[in-house]
Scaffold this motif. Structure first.
Motif: not given
Length: 253
Positions: A121-150
Motif C-alpha cells: 500500500i502506497k499512501l498519499v503524503r497529504t493523507g498520512i497526518p490524518y491517518l497517524l492522528e486516527l491511529r491514536g484514537l483506538i487503542p490496540a486492545t480495542s482493535l479486535r472489538a472494532f473488527l468484530q463489529l458487524p
C-alpha cells in the motif's frame, strides 16, 4: 357569488431552530464523509495498527495472515484484494475551514501479491497526518472489538465515540450532517435510509446495542427535538471493561 371551497394551508417543512453548534467538531477522519464497506473499514483500521510514522511515506505491507488473526476470522484473499483496490478511487471529503468540505485522498496505489497473501500500500503524503492522528484514537486492545463489529455504520459510530471518549460526549450533529457523514445521504442529496424511525432503529439503536455489548465503551444517544422532529444528535460515552471476544467462524467467500 359562489364561494371557493376551503383549502388547507400547505404543510410547512420543518426547519431546524437557530442554533450554534459546538466548535469542538474537529476536522478528522472520524467526521469525514465517506461510504466505505465494512471490510474496507476493517482494512483501514488494521492498517493504522501497523502504520509507523517513520515509514508511512514508503510502501506499507499488509499481510492477510495478520489481518485475519486480528479479526479472529479467516479472510478470502481475492475478496480482500478487490475491496482494497477500490479504496484508491473511493471518494472521501473532510471538513475544512468555515465548515466547507474538501476532498482528501488517502491511498495512492495498492498492489496485490497473491502468492504471498500480501498487499503493498502506497499512501498519499497529504493523507498520512490524518491517518497517524486516527491511529491514536483506538487503542490496540480495542482493535479486535472494532473488527468484530458487524455493521459499517456501527464501526463509524464506535470510532467517533473513541475520538471523544475523554470528553464523555461527542459534539452535537444535525441529523442531516450525521447521515452525510455515514454515507447515507450522497453528494446529490439522495437519502438511502428513508425516514427517521428506520434510521433510529437500524442505525442508531443497532449501533448502541452492538457497541455496548462487545467493546470497551458504553454509549447512549441524546436526541433533541424541535416540535415532533428530531434535529440534533449527541452520543454520551462511558468506559467499560472490554468483554471477552470469541473468534468468528467462517470466511468472506
Amino acid at each position: 357569488m359562489p364561494r371557493h371551497p376551503l383549502r388547507r394551508p400547505a404543510a410547512r417543512r420543518a426547519t431546524a431552530p437557530p442554533r450554534v453548534l459546538p466548535t469542538t467538531w474537529l476536522p478528522d477522519l472520524t467526521t469525514a464523509r465517506f461510504a466505505y464497506t465494512g471490510l474496507q473499514l476493517d482494512l483501514l483500521f488494521y492498517l493504522l495498527s501497523i502504520l509507523e510514522e517513520a515509514t508511512a511515506a514508503r510502501s506499507v505491507e499488509l499481510w492477510l495472515s495478520g489481518f485475519s488473526a486480528a479479526a479472529g476470522k479467516k479472510h478470502n484473499y481475492s475478496y480482500v484484494a478487490a475491496a482494497a483496490a477500490e479504496l484508491v478511487a473511493q471518494p472521501l471529503t473532510i471538513r475544512g475551514k468555515q465548515d466547507q468540505y474538501q476532498p482528501l485522498r488517502l491511498f495512492d496505489r495498492i498492489r496485490s501479491v497473491p502468492g504471498q497473501g500480501l498487499l503493498q500500500i502506497k499512501l498519499v503524503r497529504t493523507g498520512i497526518p490524518y491517518l497517524l492522528e486516527l491511529r491514536g484514537l483506538i487503542p490496540a486492545t480495542s482493535l479486535r472489538a472494532f473488527l468484530q463489529l458487524p455493521s459499517k455504520h456501527t464501526k463509524r459510530i464506535y470510532a467517533l465515540c473513541c475520538r471523544y471518549k475523554a470528553k464523555g460526549r461527542t459534539p452535537t450533529f444535525t441529523v442531516t450532517d450525521f447521515k452525510q457523514m455515514l454515507g447515507l445521504i450522497d453528494e446529490q442529496g439522495h437519502e438511502k435510509q428513508q425516514g427517521f424511525t428506520s434510521f433510529r432503529k437500524h442505525v442508531l439503536e443497532a449501533a448502541i446495542e452492538q457497541i455496548n455489548a462487545t467493546t470497551d465503551l458504553r454509549i447512549a444517544c441524546q436526541m433533541e427535538k424541535h416540535g415532533r422532529t428530531v434535529f440534533y444528535l449527541t452520543f454520551m460515552i462511558k468506559p467499560q471493561a472490554l468483554p471477552v471476544l470469541l473468534p468468528i467462524a467462517g470466511t468472506d467467500a
